[in-house]
Design a protein around this motif. Sequence first.
Motif, PDB file in Angstrom:
ATOM      1  N   UNK A 116      13.927  46.054   7.988  1.00 18.08           N
ATOM      2  CA  UNK A 116      14.658  44.347   7.920  1.00 18.08           C
ATOM      3  C   UNK A 116      14.583  43.299   8.033  1.00 18.08           C
ATOM      4  N   UNK A 117      14.845  42.651   7.019  1.00 18.37           N
ATOM      5  CA  UNK A 117      14.708  41.378   6.313  1.00 18.37           C
ATOM      6  C   UNK A 117      14.139  40.750   7.778  1.00 18.37           C
ATOM      7  N   UNK A 118      13.626  40.509   8.204  1.00 16.52           N
ATOM      8  CA  UNK A 118      13.662  39.137   9.582  1.00 16.52           C
ATOM      9  C   UNK A 118      13.409  37.318   8.769  1.00 16.52           C
ATOM     10  N   UNK A 119      12.924  37.460   7.287  1.00 20.43           N
ATOM     11  CA  UNK A 119      13.307  35.932   6.677  1.00 20.43           C
ATOM     12  C   UNK A 119      13.433  36.374   5.217  1.00 20.43           C
ATOM     13  N   UNK A 120      13.829  34.839   4.995  1.00 11.88           N
ATOM     14  CA  UNK A 120      13.745  35.431   3.037  1.00 11.88           C
ATOM     15  C   UNK A 120      13.841  33.762   2.772  1.00 11.88           C
ATOM     16  N   UNK A 121      12.625  33.516   1.729  1.00 17.12           N
ATOM     17  CA  UNK A 121      12.284  32.835   1.386  1.00 17.12           C
ATOM     18  C   UNK A 121      12.382  32.421  -0.292  1.00 17.12           C
ATOM     19  N   UNK A 122      13.037  31.489  -0.672  1.00 15.09           N
ATOM     20  CA  UNK A 122      12.936  31.378  -1.904  1.00 15.09           C
ATOM     21  C   UNK A 122      11.679  30.457  -2.765  1.00 15.09           C
ATOM     22  N   UNK A 123      10.753  30.916  -3.744  1.00  9.69           N
ATOM     23  CA  UNK A 123       9.348  30.552  -3.891  1.00  9.69           C
ATOM     24  C   UNK A 123       9.107  30.620  -5.226  1.00  9.69           C
ATOM     25  N   UNK A 124       8.445  30.199  -5.617  1.00  7.11           N
ATOM     26  CA  UNK A 124       7.742  29.549  -7.044  1.00  7.11           C
ATOM     27  C   UNK A 124       6.313  30.356  -7.283  1.00  7.11           C
ATOM     28  N   UNK A 125       6.421  30.321  -8.657  1.00  4.91           N
ATOM     29  CA  UNK A 125       5.452  31.343  -8.879  1.00  4.91           C
ATOM     30  C   UNK A 125       4.032  30.859 -10.004  1.00  4.91           C
ATOM     31  N   UNK A 163       4.860  30.070  -4.044  1.00  2.78           N
ATOM     32  CA  UNK A 163       4.651  28.393  -3.408  1.00  2.78           C
ATOM     33  C   UNK A 163       5.911  28.430  -2.628  1.00  2.78           C
ATOM     34  N   UNK A 164       6.076  27.385  -1.258  1.00  4.54           N
ATOM     35  CA  UNK A 164       7.436  27.847  -0.668  1.00  4.54           C
ATOM     36  C   UNK A 164       7.407  26.199   0.367  1.00  4.54           C
ATOM     37  N   UNK A 165       8.159  25.344   0.705  1.00  2.00           N
ATOM     38  CA  UNK A 165       8.225  24.068   1.015  1.00  2.00           C
ATOM     39  C   UNK A 165       7.277  24.165   2.460  1.00  2.00           C
ATOM     40  N   UNK A 166       6.667  23.168   2.385  1.00  2.00           N
ATOM     41  CA  UNK A 166       6.005  22.546   3.573  1.00  2.00           C
ATOM     42  C   UNK A 166       6.417  23.201   5.110  1.00  2.00           C
ATOM     43  N   UNK A 223      -6.033  32.882  -4.713  1.00  2.00           N
ATOM     44  CA  UNK A 223      -4.498  33.282  -4.384  1.00  2.00           C
ATOM     45  C   UNK A 223      -3.714  33.348  -2.831  1.00  2.00           C
ATOM     46  N   UNK A 224      -2.578  32.231  -3.384  1.00  2.00           N
ATOM     47  CA  UNK A 224      -2.458  31.737  -1.982  1.00  2.00           C
ATOM     48  C   UNK A 224      -0.626  31.509  -1.913  1.00  2.00           C
ATOM     49  N   UNK A 225      -0.017  32.313  -0.309  1.00  2.00           N
ATOM     50  CA  UNK A 225       1.063  31.325  -0.482  1.00  2.00           C
ATOM     51  C   UNK A 225       0.821  29.769   0.218  1.00  2.00           C
ATOM     52  N   UNK A 226       1.578  29.343  -0.282  1.00  2.00           N
ATOM     53  CA  UNK A 226       0.924  27.405   0.223  1.00  2.00           C
ATOM     54  C   UNK A 226       2.304  26.791   0.288  1.00  2.00           C
ATOM     55  N   UNK A 227       2.440  25.881   0.836  1.00  2.00           N
ATOM     56  CA  UNK A 227       2.952  24.784   0.876  1.00  2.00           C
ATOM     57  C   UNK A 227       3.231  24.053  -0.663  1.00  2.00           C
ATOM     58  N   UNK A 228       3.641  22.532  -0.588  1.00  2.00           N
ATOM     59  CA  UNK A 228       3.542  21.503  -1.536  1.00  2.00           C
ATOM     60  C   UNK A 228       2.357  20.937  -1.966  1.00  2.00           C
ATOM     61  N   UNK A 229       1.893  20.506  -3.226  1.00  2.00           N
ATOM     62  CA  UNK A 229       1.088  19.920  -3.553  1.00  2.00           C
ATOM     63  C   UNK A 229       0.671  18.621  -1.956  1.00  2.00           C
ATOM     64  N   UNK A 230      -0.644  18.423  -2.404  1.00  2.00           N
ATOM     65  CA  UNK A 230      -0.418  17.175  -0.966  1.00  2.00           C
ATOM     66  C   UNK A 230      -0.217  15.868  -1.911  1.00  2.00           C
ATOM     67  N   UNK A 231       0.536  15.313  -1.510  1.00  2.00           N
ATOM     68  CA  UNK A 231       0.532  13.748  -2.013  1.00  2.00           C
ATOM     69  C   UNK A 231       2.357  13.796  -2.676  1.00  2.00           C
ATOM     70  N   UNK A 232       2.847  14.605  -3.097  1.00  2.00           N
ATOM     71  CA  UNK A 232       4.380  15.492  -3.354  1.00  2.00           C
ATOM     72  C   UNK A 232       4.924  14.602  -3.989  1.00  2.00           C
ATOM     73  N   UNK A 233       5.664  13.927  -3.833  1.00  2.00           N
ATOM     74  CA  UNK A 233       7.083  13.040  -4.043  1.00  2.00           C
ATOM     75  C   UNK A 233       8.058  12.995  -3.509  1.00  2.00           C
ATOM     76  N   UNK A 234       8.421  14.170  -5.317  1.00  2.00           N
ATOM     77  CA  UNK A 234       9.608  14.728  -5.469  1.00  2.00           C
ATOM     78  C   UNK A 234      10.626  15.794  -4.300  1.00  2.00           C
ATOM     79  N   UNK A 235      11.298  15.679  -4.744  1.00  3.51           N
ATOM     80  CA  UNK A 235      12.124  16.758  -3.074  1.00  3.51           C
ATOM     81  C   UNK A 235      11.912  18.123  -3.419  1.00  3.51           C
ATOM     82  N   UNK A 236      11.437  18.798  -1.859  1.00  5.34           N
ATOM     83  CA  UNK A 236      11.462  19.968  -1.723  1.00  5.34           C
ATOM     84  C   UNK A 236      12.215  21.085  -2.820  1.00  5.34           C
ATOM     85  N   UNK A 237      13.860  20.400  -2.680  1.00  2.00           N
ATOM     86  CA  UNK A 237      14.142  21.695  -3.989  1.00  2.00           C
ATOM     87  C   UNK A 237      14.178  20.971  -5.224  1.00  2.00           C
ATOM     88  N   UNK A 238      13.479  20.374  -5.327  1.00  2.00           N
ATOM     89  CA  UNK A 238      13.376  19.933  -7.219  1.00  2.00           C
ATOM     90  C   UNK A 238      12.270  20.621  -7.534  1.00  2.00           C
TER      91      UNK A 238
END
Length: 158
Positions: free
Chosen positions: A39-48, A135-138, A108-123
Amino acid sequence: MLRWLPLLLILISASCFAQVDRVLVDKSKRRMYLMDGQQIVKEYRIALGKRPQGHKIREGDQRTPEGRYYLDFVLDQSDFYRSIHISYPNQADIDYAARLKLDPGGDIKIHGLRNGEQRPAQFVQSFDWTDGCIAITNEEMDELLSLVSVGTPIDIEW
């Protein structure tokens, strides 16, 4: 109607406390799934990593490893908003890299955005930009860390 209420409450509470027993990453779809059995509990869009296709072989190849690994520790202090480390390289990765006289890399990690990132998470999530991490959003990172435990297996595939 009232006689079904206790059953309904049990079903709702069970779904709210689903146990994540595995993380599944489909690199080709740029998706990460938190799984409870099948069963899928949660799905995330990722950057690699910038070169996502294929298994990580050496330090600096900008690939995300493929195979079975484990989430082995949480980092709250890094260049990125919170992260959880993936147990790459395993012994097979180390042995293969040694045969090729290469450094297999690591960190190698699963992480949020780079510290100080100003662009929108969707971008930021619209292209591959890591050096091999996932990478996923914060906000998603906070949620992920509330749902998984250290020691959870992670299966990464193309």
